[in-house]
Design an enzyme around this catalytic site. Structure first.
Site, PDB file in Angstrom:
ATOM      1  N   GLY A 113       0.837  -1.168  -0.002  1.00 28.48           N
ATOM      2  CA  GLY A 113      -0.043   0.134   0.017  1.00 28.48           C
ATOM      3  C   GLY A 113       0.587   1.310  -0.018  1.00 28.48           C
ATOM      4  CD  GLU A 124       8.267   1.449   6.422  1.00 26.32           C
ATOM      5  OE1 GLU A 124       9.168   0.732   6.259  1.00 26.32           O
ATOM      6  OE2 GLU A 124       7.294   1.588   7.481  1.00 26.32           O
ATOM      7  CD  GLU A 147       2.252   5.164   7.011  1.00 24.25           C
ATOM      8  OE1 GLU A 147       2.468   5.017   8.333  1.00 24.25           O
ATOM      9  OE2 GLU A 147       1.458   4.493   6.351  1.00 24.25           O
TER      10      GLU A 147
END
Length: 299
Positions: free
Chosen positions: A66, A72, A273
């Site tokens: 995802g 990341e 995030e």
């Protein structure tokens, strides 16, 4: 020989990635890559794996999962002087980057056609402090949905999970005094939320920043000024068609560099995030990556 590393989240896509992994690696091998895979196990794992692959000279790093996995991987590679090409296998709830390149519509065979092809697009990324993002930087109660929504709820309901959590937050919206500098200009006033978009897909909505492009060196900045709940809902409905940008309560401009200060503490959302807190300066890094894309998306 070329080297490819697949960094995959085994829980994404209703755990379908593990099933497809042998096929993906075989397709890469057939295309002349020495292919390997890394399964993420915890937060930060994809970032570390991407950094190691980039540092070791891999030619291609593929983020499979995802938007969190992609976030990341971008952060693991962005500071390297020599960066590998990026590949993408979308398997999340919203898949914003994949939507921007129309890759969310492809099946696994077609995705592998893209990964083994030669069609690339330059890709801008945003820098916020010491972190990087590819889709969106945002702040305000509603922008916290992506990391406030439990993973199990997202697995069960998909994007509908965000609507459920969003309805809960509507009644707690409060304006904040903001100071926003952008390319030498200034906005000061109360805002409900802000969005700094790099792509036209934000949380699965493709009209929130309708003019945004991933390769133009510019962010699309959207500020929603102080408003009441009925107007907020009305403007939100206009956002489904992109007409919200013409409202008096909405500031919508393009800029390469944005500095944002907010009265009181506000959490920052970077690609879904946690991105720390405001104040922050945001810089668009023009053509920082090359990404494999479908042929019609080649720039």
């Amino acid at each position: 020989m070329k080297n490819a590393r697949v960094i995959y989240n085994p829980t994404s896509g209703r755990e379908q990635l593990k099933k497809h992994l042998p096929y993906i690696l075989d397709r890469l091998e057939q295309a002349g890559y020495v292919a390997s895979a890394h399964q993420t196990k915890k937060e930060g794992c994809a970032k570390d794996a991407a950094f190691e692959a980039g540092k070791n000279g891999y030619d291609l790093v593929i983020a499979a999962g995802g938007d969190g996995t992609i976030f990341e991987v971008i952060n693991g590679l962005a500071e390297l002087e020599k960066r590998p090409r990026l590949g993408l296998i979308p398997a999340g709830t919203t898949n914003d980057l994949a939507r921007a390149f129309h890759m969310n519509e492809l099946d696994i065979e077609e995705i592998c056609d893209v990964l083994t092809g030669a069609h690339v697009s330059p890709l801008d990324v945003g820098k916020a402090g010491d972190q990087y993002f590819v889709n969106i930087a945002a702040g305000g109660s509603l922008t916290e949905l992506t990391y406030d929504t439990p993973s199990r709820l997202k697995t069960m309901l998909g994007q509908m999970a965000y609507y459920v959590k969003g309805f809960e937050k509507l009644f707690f919206l409060k304006p904040r005094q903001a100071r926003v500098e952008y390319d030498g200009k200034l906005f000061e006033g109360e805002i409900m939320l802000f969005l700094i978009a790099n792509s036209n897909s934000v949380g699965g909505f493709e009209k929130l920043s309708p003019e945004a492009r991933l390769d133009d060196g510019l962010f699309d900045l959207l500020l929603l000024k102080k408003t009441n709940l009925p107007d907020f809902v009305r403007i939100g409905s206009l956002a489904l068609t992109g007409q919200h940008i013409h409202e008096d309560k909405v500031v919508y401009i393009q800029a390469n560099r944005i500095k944002l200060e907010i009265e009181g503490e506000m959490q920052l959302n970077l690609d879904g995030e946690h991105g720390g807190t405001i104040p922050k300066e945001f810089v668009n890094l023009h053509h920082h990556f090359e990404m494999l894309v479908p042929e019609q998306e080649e720039k």
